[in-house]
Scaffold this active site. Structure first.
Site, PDB file in Angstrom:
ATOM      1  N   GLU A 236       4.949   3.884   4.925  1.00 19.85           N
ATOM      2  CA  GLU A 236       5.740   3.953   6.158  1.00 19.85           C
ATOM      3  C   GLU A 236       6.165   2.535   6.498  1.00 19.85           C
ATOM      4  OE1 GLU A 236       6.690   6.658   7.017  1.00 19.85           O
ATOM      5  OE2 GLU A 236       5.228   8.043   6.188  1.00 19.85           O
ATOM      6  N   CYS A 270       8.316   0.242  15.055  1.00 27.00           N
ATOM      7  CA  CYS A 270       9.116   0.368  13.835  1.00 27.00           C
ATOM      8  C   CYS A 270      10.306   1.297  14.023  1.00 27.00           C
ATOM      9  CB  CYS A 270       8.240   0.846  12.674  1.00 27.00           C
ATOM     10  SG  CYS A 270       7.449   2.448  12.938  1.00 27.00           S
TER      11      CYS A 270
END
Length: 483
Positions: A236, A270
């Site tokens: 990720e 993010c």
């Protein structure tokens, strides 16, 4: 709800944040932990639904029991308010556990598949089995959420786990270690604290799955280390997630939601909108709306706002300061070096050459680029790497569908930001440079499981057709059944 005074926690000085040595784990200690986890996994204890369900219940109770301790740690490391810590981390994590408990039985059931006539009277199915010993490497920005959500997936699938939280949020790392050590035996879940040396030591070992959340460059290193053992990875990563604002957008709602999603956790998210591509016809009105929204939420002097989160460390603080060119500032731009604070900042940009457009920002700076229309915006996005997230603000359904159909990204929202990651029914993951693999809910259960193909046949019928010797009759039969 909370047992600690919010204001006191939020104003903890930067100098009070403890630091950890690079590694506090020896190689032999790590090998011993891995050996005990392998033995526990080999016992078959983790295979039953009852065992997995019990671990999820224990984890839920642990989060509730340690809530106050965790909130103090959030404030110490990141200056997060109690409310933000709960709704953005603790509450979302509890919802993930609740979802897993509701659906665990159905996830574990064998999945029936059609069987071709040539294999009759057999039956076919897919069974999920745990992969084994998993490594979770997590970042500092959402230290609870991004440690515990993969842990939920791993436990749901029946694995054992070694977890290393980020050393850049040391108070949270210790809080997580203490909470999980108080909840699980080390042969099921072990949390190790340390820095770069420990990460290298962990990546030198053989795992059955590695789940890493962090930057793209480190993600490459993780993938290279995993490749030595052919270990599957969930990566990720990040990237520059665009936010496209059309001439058909509701600018008041767009500004409100963009400001919320961008400046949550001081932009250290993010999935945060990394830059805005605004239709030229609404560009000025959007800037005006964004300015008004920032002043409404953070006041006339955001640096004095008691709920403004801090930048994680001086290195990132200095990196972010270099992205703010005085001539491009539309709002904000000031900072407090002593407390590592940067106020919400809007900057004007024209292309990818300006400092704030050269890399993922990961801070409270939002570039705004004027484009002719959404077709130009689409071309701009396509010219870059595939982002982790994409956001579109438009009331035009055809425009929405066109952008979401033709652009590639990990996940996204129409007329909102971030919230797709809060739905445990949706996969969370990137594509290309923004990552590989996905988890959350059933997708996490699948990611931490092996899908095992099984054909179940009987013995009361045993057609001689498939056995040699073969001849013309059998050749015709093969063509009949297989075509």
């Amino acid at each position: 709800m909370f047992d600690v005074p919010t204001k006191t926690l939020e104003t903890a000085p930067v100098s009070a944040i403890p630091t950890l040595p690079q590694s506090i784990v020896e190689t032999q200690e790590l090998l011993g932990i891995m050996r005990r986890q392998d033995q526990f996994f080999a016992s078959g204890m983790t295979l039953s639904e009852e065992f997995r369900r019990a671990q999820l219940v224990k984890l839920r109770k642990a989060l509730e029991k340690h809530e106050g301790h965790l909130i103090r740690a959030f404030a110490q490391d990141l200056r997060k308010s109690a409310s933000e810590a709960y709704f953005a981390e603790i509450g979302v994590t509890l919802a993930e556990i609740r979802h897993a408990l509701q659906h665990l039985r159905s996830w574990m059931k064998p999945e029936r598949c059609a069987t071709p006539m040539a294999l009759a009277p057999a039956r076919s199915e897919i069974r999920r089995e745990p992969l084994g010993r998993c490594l979770i490497l997590s970042p500092w920005n959402y230290p609870l959420l991004l440690n515990i959500t993969p842990l939920i997936a791993a436990l749901t699938a029946g694995n054992t786990v070694v977890m290393k939280p980020s050393e850049l949020a040391p108070t949270m790392a210790t809080a997580i270690r203490e909470m999980l050590a108080d909840t699980f035996p080390a042969e099921l879940v072990t949390v190790l604290e340390g820095g770069v040396e420990l990460s290298r030591m962990l990546l030198d070992q053989r795992w059955d799955l590695i789940c890493f959340t962090g930057g793209t460059e480190i993600g490459r290193s993780v993938a290279q280390a995993a490749a030595k053992h052919l270990t599957p990875c969930i990566l990720e990563l990040g990237g520059k997630s665009p936010c496209l604002v059309s001439r058909h957008a509701d600018l008041t709602v767009a500004a409100r939601r963009i400001v919320w999603g961008k400046f949550l956790n001081a932009g250290q998210t993010c999935l945060a909108p990394d830059y805005i591509l605004a239709d030229e016809s609404i560009h000025e009105d959007l800037v005006t709306a964004l300015r008004a929204e920032i002043r409404l939420r953070f006041g006339a002097d955001p640096l004095k706002h008691e709920q403004l989160p801090r930048i994680i460390n001086q290195r990132h603080f200095l990196r972010l300061q270099k992205m703010i060119s005085p001539g491009s500032v539309l709002l904000g731009g000031r900072s407090d070096a002593e407390n590592l604070l940067i106020e919400p900042t809007l900057v004007s940009a024209t292309d990818r050459s300006v400092p704030a457009m050269r890399e993922e920002i990961f801070g409270p700076i939002l570039p705004i680029i004027k484009v002719k229309d959404m077709q130009e915006a689409k071309a701009f996005v396509k010219a870059g790497e595939k982002p982790l997230a994409l956001y579109v603000f438009s009331s035009d359904r055809r425009e929405q569908d066109d952008l979401f159909h033709t652009l590639s990204f990990g996940g996204g929202c129409i007329n909102d930001v971030l919230v797709h990651a809060g739905n445990p029914g949706l996969p969370f993951g990137g594509v290309g440079e923004s990552g590989m693999g996905a988890y959350h809910g059933r997708h996490g259960f699948e990611a931490f499981s092996h899908r095992k193909a099984v054909v179940r046949n009987n013995t009361f019928i045993d057609l001689p057709l498939r056995y040699g010797p073969w001849g013309r009759f059998k050749d015709k039969a093969f063509r009949l059944f297989l075509n």
